[in-house]
Design a protein around this motif. Structure first.
Motif, PDB file in Angstrom:
ATOM      1  N   SER A 416       0.808  -1.228   0.000  1.00 14.52           N
ATOM      2  CA  SER A 416       0.000   0.000   0.000  1.00 14.52           C
ATOM      3  C   SER A 416       0.834   1.268   0.000  1.00 14.52           C
ATOM      4  O   SER A 416       0.266   2.368   0.006  1.00 14.52           O
ATOM      5  N   SER A 679      -2.672  -5.505   2.160  1.00  7.20           N
ATOM      6  CA  SER A 679      -3.681  -5.602   1.114  1.00  7.20           C
ATOM      7  C   SER A 679      -3.047  -5.551  -0.274  1.00  7.20           C
ATOM      8  O   SER A 679      -2.077  -4.820  -0.512  1.00  7.20           O
ATOM      9  N   SER A 681      -4.901  -4.664  -2.869  1.00  8.55           N
ATOM     10  CA  SER A 681      -5.815  -3.825  -3.655  1.00  8.55           C
ATOM     11  C   SER A 681      -5.066  -2.660  -4.292  1.00  8.55           C
ATOM     12  O   SER A 681      -4.058  -2.167  -3.764  1.00  8.55           O
TER      13      SER A 681
END
Length: 801
Positions: A416, A679, A681
């Motif tokens: 991230s 994460s 993402s």
């Protein structure tokens, strides 16, 4: 035994007396001369070392196929029982019919030869033992002076040979002497020894020689060039007939057999073994193997000594080269960058096995040869470092971003880790390894990248965003990124250390501005594949030294350089490039990770990628100087390219090579992404891609969403966006009406280079099993990997990703 020794001693004394007698006309006083010379003769050195004569070395691939033969002498040593008896009989009949009767000295022949030598006329008549001695002295000579001494036509040389010959008969059997002679004798036309001569002139082994062939070869040893059957067939045939007559006289064959054989032609079947790398089908790998031996001090004190060992010791050199992978790589580079392209570009590729470092393929789109002025010819191995016959390397572009990712993860940064990464930023405050602050660095993506966007490691890697990696390098520390490159074996191809002022002031290290070789890039990426184990590239697995009677086993040189977690993290990130990133469309039908790379101004282009059990790196550029001759406005393989990017040519070369190469390998998956990196993402807003690698179109548009449109509407929309439309013949089951667009690849929203291909797949209506999903923007089908679907192979390029 005592009787035998006494007999030989008597022969020795007789020889001395004989020599003195022969010299009497010149010396005067035969009695005194005989006594003195006999004494001197017996006091001469008699121990003659008989090492195996020089023979050819053979380089084998991993499956036992011959890559090349390397030699100073085309010779293959065989035992006496591997030489046809008729060949043994023929050579004895013509050269020394009393061979099995005398003790090394043929009194009659030597007497005649010595008299004529004294009279100034060279004369044969030496026994086979004496001829063997002469050849041993010639072959073992280490200087020009020793060579000349062994060949001089003087009575002194004859006397030395006699002394050695008589001593040799005391410690070797007749069969051992005959075997040595038949292996060392020169038969002309570059063939040394009966085995090589049989193979060269008749394409058979020495054990298969018939009477005609044996008599022909036996006749050559006295004057190999005069009787050369390839150049002088008439003289060779006459000489063969002389041998046949001698074989009749000695009772070896009958008159009838001789006449029948004389009626035959020589029936030559010339077969010359290749010498060196030029005739090899794998010339650059061959050259690399030779360089590995000649530059390795473990094989000799000096390079000259090592080169002589290679070319004379009859080595069996077993290598790592996989012939199928080599063929696949050569086919791919030749297809995309033909060897004699007028643009003079070159493609070079290396495949390495993770966990061992074994080089499986080493190819480039050039013919091997010394004349650099010839189109498509070079002796430089562009895959290797300069100290192994390679070049000084090429800037590797964004393939170095993987190094920065590894350094960031090793420092503990999560996926991230985000930065605002617009089209242009200025990095300030970056420090080198000495702690000195570097000058401000302005780095750009392109005008098409638009304004500010937030990227993390996932989106920054997928889009290969320069401005993201510039900031990530600063966060990690330039020095840490440099040290990570060194850990992974990414040294400069010219041999210089990164610990130099130029590199230490190199802001753009993360963008691949250092010159490296494809071999080192492949080895670095193989380290990720092997979950952190770096292995030094190796080409040789074993060397059998037949002369010394030893086998040298070469073991992989491997050690852990980064942790499993760091390697697994990089593997996860680099897999994303195939899923909507810069490597979209370059999948190989199994789990893979990779990274495109293109340098400033498209000076050179790269692709490095891997599965868990095979890694490869591809370079495309201009050996004359990539910056002076960039990959712009070039025609290669019949296709025009305004700009070449990492996904335009290097990517498809890697893809086509790997698809074939991995067929013989088990399919393996990468480890899961380590939880410690958080994460996976991507951030919002959506990422912007760096055209240096992703090849965005020069027009402002992206691939339009044409799913559900008619064929003609879709083609018009794609062409209006600045791309080329390719409508596939095969239709896909989907929820969209038959004949409308079911799927496009690359997917809608992708930004490609102007003129790139967008593939259109039409619908054939709903699938019979009713499994059409819908709702994903691609006609209900996930691509790639969704439901096991895989695009059919296309002849045209997939576009410049």
């Amino acid at each position: 035994m005592l009787q035998k020794l006494g007999q030989l001693f008597g022969v020795s004394v007789a020889a001395g007396v004989l020599v003195a007698a022969l010299a009497a006309p010149a010396l005067g006083g035969i009695g005194i001369a005989a006594r003195n010379v006999a004494t001197g003769f017996l006091n001469m050195p008699s121990e003659l070392e008989t090492p195996p004569p020089p023979q050819r070395s053979i380089i084998y691939d991993a499956e036992g196929g011959v890559i090349a033969e390397v030699y100073d002498r085309n010779r293959e040593l065989v035992e006496l029982d591997q030489i046809a008896p008729i060949m043994q009989q023929a050579i004895i009949a013509i050269e020394d019919s009393r061979f099995y009767e005398h003790g090394g000295l043929d009194i009659v022949g030597t007497f005649r030869a010595a008299l004529r030598t004294i009279a100034g006329r060279t004369q044969g008549g030496s026994s086979i033992t004496q001829q063997y001695v002469k050849n041993v002295l010639i072959e073992s000579a280490t200087s020009q002076a020793e060579q000349e001494e062994a060949r001089e036509t003087t009575l002194g040389r004859k006397i030395r040979e006699l002394r050695y010959a008589i001593a040799l008969e005391q410690r070797m059997t007749k069969d051992e002497i005959l075997e040595g002679y038949l292996n060392i004798a020169y038969f002309g036309d570059g063939a040394y020894g009966a085995e090589s001569a049989a193979q060269h002139f008749f394409s058979v082994s020495a054990s298969e020689l018939n009477l005609n062939q044996a008599a022909t070869l036996a006749g050559l040893v006295r004057y190999p060039e005069l009787y050369n059957p390839r150049l002088n067939p008439d003289q060779a045939q006459e000489r063969r007939d002389v041998v046949l007559d001698r074989m009749v006289a000695t009772g070896v064959i009958t008159e009838e057999e001789a006449e029948k054989t004389k009626a035959q032609d020589l029936e030559l079947d010339i077969s010359t073994p290749s010498n060196g790398c030029m005739p090899s089908k794998q010339p650059f790998f061959c050259d690399y193997v030779i360089q590995e031996i000649e530059k390795n001090e473990a094989f000799g004190e000096t390079e000259t000594e090592r080169a002589r060992w290679l070319r004379t010791a009859g080595l069996e050199i077993y290598t790592t080269l996989d012939p199928d992978m080599q063929e696949a790589g050569q086919k791919a580079v030749d297809k995309w960058v033909p060897r004699k392209n007028e643009a003079r570009k070159v493609a070079a590729e290396v495949l390495i096995e993770p966990g061992t470092g074994e080089i499986r393929a080493m190819v480039q789109s050039r013919n091997y040869g010394p004349d650099e002025s010839k189109l498509g010819e070079t002796s430089i191995n562009f895959t290797a470092n300069a100290d192994r016959g390679g070049s000084t390397g090429f800037q590797a572009g964004s393939t170095f971003k993987a190094i920065t990712l590894a350094a960031a993860l090793e420092k503990g940064l999560p996926y991230s880790t985000s930065f605002t990464s617009g089209s242009t930023i200025t990095v300030t405050g970056q420090k080198n390894c000495d702690g000195n602050t570097l000058a401000p660095w302005t780095v750009s993506n392109s005008s098409e990248s638009g304004g500010a966007a937030t990227h993390n490691m996932v989106s920054g890697t997928k889009g290969s965003v320069n401005t993201y990696f510039a900031q990530l390098q600063k966060r990690v520390g330039l020095c840490n990124v440099i040290k990570m490159a060194e850990k992974l074996g990414l040294t400069r191809a010219d041999g210089q250390s990164y610990d130099n002022p130029r590199t230490q002031e190199n802001n753009s290290f993360t963008l691949g501005s250092e010159e490296v070789s494809p071999l080192n890039v492949a080895a670095a990426y193989a380290t990720f594949a092997s979950r952190g184990i770096y292995c030094k590239p190796m080409a040789i697995t074993k060397i059998v030294d037949r002369q010394a009677g030893r086998t040298i086993e070469m073991e992989p040189e491997c050690e852990r350089r980064i942790s499993k977690d760091v390697a697994d993290g990089v593997n996860y990130l680099l897999q994303q490039t195939f899923k909507g990133g810069t490597a979209t469309g370059l999948g190989i039908g199994r789990p893979a990770a990779g990274k495109t790379g293109t340098t400033d101004n498209s000076a050179s282009a790269w692709f490095a990628g891997y599965t868990p059990n095979l890694a490869g790196a591809v370079f495309v550029g201009d050996p004359r100087g990539p910056n002076q001759y960039p990959l712009r406005n070039v025609t290669l393989g019949g296709r025009y390219y305004s700009v070449v990017y990492g996904a335009t040519i290097p990517g498809p070369i890697w893809q086509e090579t790997m698809r074939e190469a991995v067929k013989k390998l088990d399919e393996k998956s990468f480890a899961r992404s380590p939880a410690r990196f958080g994460s996976t993402s991507e951030p919002a807003p959506p990422r912007r891609e760096d055209p240096t690698d992703a090849n965005p179109a020069s027009s402002p548009g992206s691939v339009p969403n044409v799913v559900g449109m008619s064929r003609d509407q879709a083609v018009a929309a794609i062409e209006s966006a600045g791309y080329r439309a390719n409508v596939a013949d095969r239709r896909l089951p989907s929820s969209h009406p038959e004949g409308t667009v079911a799927l496009v690849e690359p997917s809608a929203g992708s930004r490609l280079a102007e003129g790139s291909v967008v593939n259109i797949f039409l619908s054939r209506g709903p699938a019979d099993n009713g499994n059409s999903n819908g709702g994903n923007g691609n006609g209900g089908w996930e691509f790639p990997g969704g439901g096991g679907w895989e695009l059919p192979a296309l002849d045209d390029q997939w576009g410049a990703f």
